[in-house]
Scaffold this motif. Structure first.
Motif, mmCIF file in Angstrom:
data_model
loop_
_atom_site.group_PDB
_atom_site.id
_atom_site.type_symbol
_atom_site.label_atom_id
_atom_site.label_comp_id
_atom_site.label_asym_id
_atom_site.label_seq_id
_atom_site.Cartn_x
_atom_site.Cartn_y
_atom_site.Cartn_z
ATOM 1 N N UNK A 95 0.550 -1.369 -0.037
ATOM 2 C CA UNK A 95 0.080 0.109 -0.019
ATOM 3 C C UNK A 95 0.904 1.281 -0.165
ATOM 4 N N UNK A 96 2.065 1.013 0.705
ATOM 5 C CA UNK A 96 2.826 2.257 0.519
ATOM 6 C C UNK A 96 3.478 2.512 -0.683
ATOM 7 N N UNK A 127 8.216 1.069 4.581
ATOM 8 C CA UNK A 127 6.959 0.879 4.736
ATOM 9 C C UNK A 127 6.620 1.996 5.623
ATOM 10 N N UNK A 128 5.350 2.855 5.508
ATOM 11 C CA UNK A 128 4.681 3.746 6.086
ATOM 12 C C UNK A 128 3.433 3.446 6.566
ATOM 13 N N UNK A 129 3.162 3.225 7.805
ATOM 14 C CA UNK A 129 1.728 2.832 8.030
ATOM 15 C C UNK A 129 0.644 3.949 8.048
ATOM 16 N N UNK A 130 1.285 5.219 7.840
ATOM 17 C CA UNK A 130 0.315 6.247 7.685
ATOM 18 C C UNK A 130 -0.129 6.388 6.300
ATOM 19 N N UNK A 188 -3.980 4.912 1.724
ATOM 20 C CA UNK A 188 -4.581 4.125 0.597
ATOM 21 C C UNK A 188 -5.704 3.181 0.787
ATOM 22 N N UNK A 189 -5.578 2.442 2.087
ATOM 23 C CA UNK A 189 -6.556 1.338 2.434
ATOM 24 C C UNK A 189 -7.844 2.144 2.743
ATOM 25 N N UNK A 190 -7.884 3.614 3.444
ATOM 26 C CA UNK A 190 -9.155 4.205 3.439
ATOM 27 C C UNK A 190 -9.866 4.567 2.333
ATOM 28 N N UNK A 194 -14.450 1.137 -2.522
ATOM 29 C CA UNK A 194 -14.550 0.354 -3.444
ATOM 30 C C UNK A 194 -14.788 -1.343 -2.813
ATOM 31 N N UNK A 195 -15.893 -1.599 -2.261
ATOM 32 C CA UNK A 195 -15.815 -2.793 -1.470
ATOM 33 C C UNK A 195 -15.428 -3.875 -2.296
ATOM 34 N N UNK A 196 -15.680 -4.310 -3.446
ATOM 35 C CA UNK A 196 -15.338 -5.274 -4.297
ATOM 36 C C UNK A 196 -13.890 -5.474 -4.641
ATOM 37 N N UNK A 197 -13.489 -4.182 -5.091
ATOM 38 C CA UNK A 197 -12.178 -4.151 -5.413
ATOM 39 C C UNK A 197 -11.056 -4.260 -4.257
ATOM 40 N N UNK A 198 -11.347 -3.764 -2.943
ATOM 41 C CA UNK A 198 -10.639 -4.031 -2.030
ATOM 42 C C UNK A 198 -10.399 -5.303 -1.415
ATOM 43 N N UNK A 199 -11.469 -5.910 -1.555
ATOM 44 C CA UNK A 199 -11.470 -7.503 -1.680
ATOM 45 C C UNK A 199 -10.550 -8.335 -2.473
ATOM 46 N N UNK A 200 -10.806 -7.825 -3.774
ATOM 47 C CA UNK A 200 -9.911 -8.347 -4.873
ATOM 48 C C UNK A 200 -8.456 -8.106 -4.410
#
Length: 249
Positions: free
Chosen positions: A16-17, A51-54, A59-61, A66-72
């Motif tokens: 995600x970073x 890696x930067x958690x912030x 990105x994750x927020x 996009x519920x389907x895309x995030x799962x994929x």
């Protein structure tokens, strides 16, 4: 200008970073690769991603919209497929541009869907076939080695199903496990020789239980009606090692 290869640490937060960096720096000709799979390329400039958690959380927020895309994306990441990062980035670019996260006609979205289905099947089978052994400390232990990294996906199932007992589910293939302490689940790392150490720590009643279950299974099994082909279809042979009736220890 050379294309860039963003090298991350193999964690989901690291991925995600890297995605954050792609959009922040507006990188076009770019690859994202797990450091384990990175191979130097004369035509590509390697860039280490820290890696930067912030940044990962930002990105994750955004992906939660996009519920389907995030799962994929998450489930495909857990597949550990070598080129998953390329398909994830391509699918993300496409969905953000078109706002169509269910277009399986797009090659990258289709690939993530196929990977997700494979991971989903492994998740279901682990939930169905995982068996625990009781230790002398009344800790229940299961040693597994799934095809995909499904531990994060099965944690909730086993916490709900075995809420009244402490347990460890340890993935020997990836060297980490889940520990439930009657309150919460934590990811852990252990140093042990799987089956041999489990045998030494096993409660004496566990052996008797295994023998009883073996005898019950044998006595109720009607050999003339055994359809081994159908049996293997519903319970693939690679999962037999988790079942008491197949694997007494």
């Amino acid at each position: 200008m050379k294309k860039q290869t963003l090298i991350y640490d193999g964690s989901f937060e690291g991925l995600l970073t890297a995605i954050f960096q792609v959009y922040e720096e507006r990188l076009n000709d770019v690859f994202i690769v797990d450091e384990v799979h990175y191979e130097p390329d004369f035509f590509s400039e390697p860039v280490t991603v820290y890696t930067d958690d912030g940044k990962a959380n930002r990105v994750w927020d955004k992906l939660k919209d996009y519920k389907n895309l995030s799962k994929l994306i998450y489930w495909s990441f857990l597949s550990e497929f070598d080129e998953r990062e390329r398909y994830i980035l391509e699918a993300l670019h496409y969905v953000l541009k078109t706002q169509n996260e269910n277009d399986y006609g797009h090659p990258a979205v289709l690939m993530l869907s196929q990977l997700t289905k494979k991971v989903g099947r492994e998740k279901h089978r682990m939930e169905a076939f995982v068996r625990f052994k009781r230790t002398r400390e009344d800790l229940y232990v299961s040693i597994i080695s799934p095809d995909f990294n499904v531990l994060p996906l099965i944690a909730k199932h086993f916490k709900n199903r075995y809420a009244d007992q402490q347990f460890v589910i340890y993935d020997t293939k990836r060297g980490y496990g889940l520990f439930y302490n009657l309150d919460s689940i934590a990811f852990i790392e252990l140093d042990f020789n799987s089956k041999e150490d489990l045998e030494k720590a096993m409660h004496e009643e566990e052996t008797n239980y295994n023998l009883l279950w073996q005898n019950y299974f044998s006595s109720t099994n009607i050999k003339s009606r055994v359809n081994m082909r159908l049996h293997k279809q519903h319970v693939p042979k690679r999962y037999w090692k988790y079942l008491n009736e197949k694997n007494p220890l």
